[in-house]
Design an enzyme around this catalytic site. Structure first.
Site, short mmCIF file in Angstrom:
data_model
loop_
_atom_site.label_atom_id
_atom_site.label_comp_id
_atom_site.label_asym_id
_atom_site.label_seq_id
_atom_site.Cartn_x
_atom_site.Cartn_y
_atom_site.Cartn_z
N CYS A 207 -9.04 0.18 3.32
CA CYS A 207 -8.55 0.04 1.94
C CYS A 207 -9.30 1.06 1.10
O CYS A 207 -9.48 2.20 1.53
CB CYS A 207 -8.74 -1.39 1.44
SG CYS A 207 -10.45 -1.99 1.56
N ARG B 16 -1.07 3.27 -4.79
CA ARG B 16 -2.31 3.95 -4.40
C ARG B 16 -2.13 4.63 -3.04
O ARG B 16 -2.61 5.74 -2.83
CB ARG B 16 -3.48 2.97 -4.34
CG ARG B 16 -3.89 2.45 -5.72
CD ARG B 16 -5.09 1.52 -5.62
NE ARG B 16 -6.31 2.24 -5.27
CZ ARG B 16 -7.45 1.64 -4.92
NH1 ARG B 16 -7.51 0.32 -4.86
NH2 ARG B 16 -8.51 2.36 -4.61
#
Length: 274
Positions: free
Chosen positions: A234, A179
């Site tokens: 995040c 990611r």
């Protein structure tokens, strides 16, 4: 810095002036955490839901798990018998992120006597320690917040760091590497990372729900100068919280959480993505 308690300590202190908070949650099934709490939890534990209690309403900006309505959050703390002096122990199923989110929120409100149960409910159960389905009735307390603004980074601050206007501050992306690299994005509308961020996947700081030692955490972050400011993020400010704890455990003092995280960052069309 002591941020954790072990199950042996908690077992001995369950009946003292300690409040236990169950933060179990599943991002895949938002009802699962409450259902599991209703079946079994540590005696005396009160349930706090990630989306209903530890997050606010999702808007155009702020990310997928924005700050909660603090009036409502504090009211629930008070109903749980938590005042400004109560020792609070948070746990989840053992993933670590949801208990860390609660821990960070209390720290942000200025409550310092909050700890995470190392190993979570999984470790507690493996020790064959007592569980119950009984929901405790607790005497209401009065919680007086003292906001610690130094723990929270907003988008403009992150943008200044990313754009090079601020030096000596490190951006840490806590998501898994694929990611971070933009190879895969299962949740957010755009893939990639905030420009300039380094990658420290949050789960590398834990081992089967237990936080690794301060020495190991120091090795994980050995490429970061402890004198620098550090901002962790995040996808939505949840899984960055264990990295926040890990950095604190390793002795880093100047750590902030970009709570809106990548999901907030990409809500501003002008923000660049790497």
């Amino acid at each position: 810095m002591n941020l954790f308690v072990d199950k042996e300590w908690l077992l001995k202190n369950l009946h003292d002036r300690v409040r236990v908070v169950d933060c179990s949650f599943s991002l895949a099934d938002p009802t699962k955490g409450r259902q599991e709490y209703d079946k079994n939890h540590i005696p005396g534990a009160i349930y706090f839901d990630l989306e209903k209690d530890l997050s606010g309403d999702v808007g155009e900006h702020g990310g997928r798990h924005p700050l909660p309505n603090f009036e409502e959050f504090i009211n629930k703390l008070e109903k749980a018998g938590i005042d400004s002096t109560t020792m609070v122990i948070a746990y989840d199923q053992g993933e670590g992120a949801f208990a860390a989110r609660f821990w960070w929120l209390l720290q942000y409100l200025g409550h310092e006597k909050v700890f995470v149960l190392d190993g979570g409910l999984r470790g507690w159960s493996e020790g064959n320690y007592p569980l119950t389905s009984e929901v405790p009735v607790l005497k209401k307390a009065t919680f007086k917040p003292n906001i610690n603004h130094d723990l929270l980074a907003n988008m403009e601050e992150v943008k200044a760091v990313s754009g090079g206007q601020v030096s000596n501050t490190i951006l840490v992306d806590s998501r898994e590497e694929k990611r971070y690299l933009g190879l895969e994005e299962p949740i957010d509308k755009k893939a990639g990372r905030i420009p300039g961020a380094i990658n420290k996947p949050w789960f590398e700081g834990l081992n089967a729900g237990y936080y690794k030692t301060a020495e190991v955490q120091n090795q994980r972050f050995s490429d970061i100068n402890p004198e620098n400011d550090v901002i962790v993020y995040c996808g939505s400010g949840v899984t960055a919280a264990p990295n926040f704890l890990a950095l604190k455990a390793a002795g880093f003092e100047k750590v902030k959480l970009y709570l809106g995280s990548f999901s907030d960052w990409i809500s501003y069309q002008e923000n660049k993505i790497e």
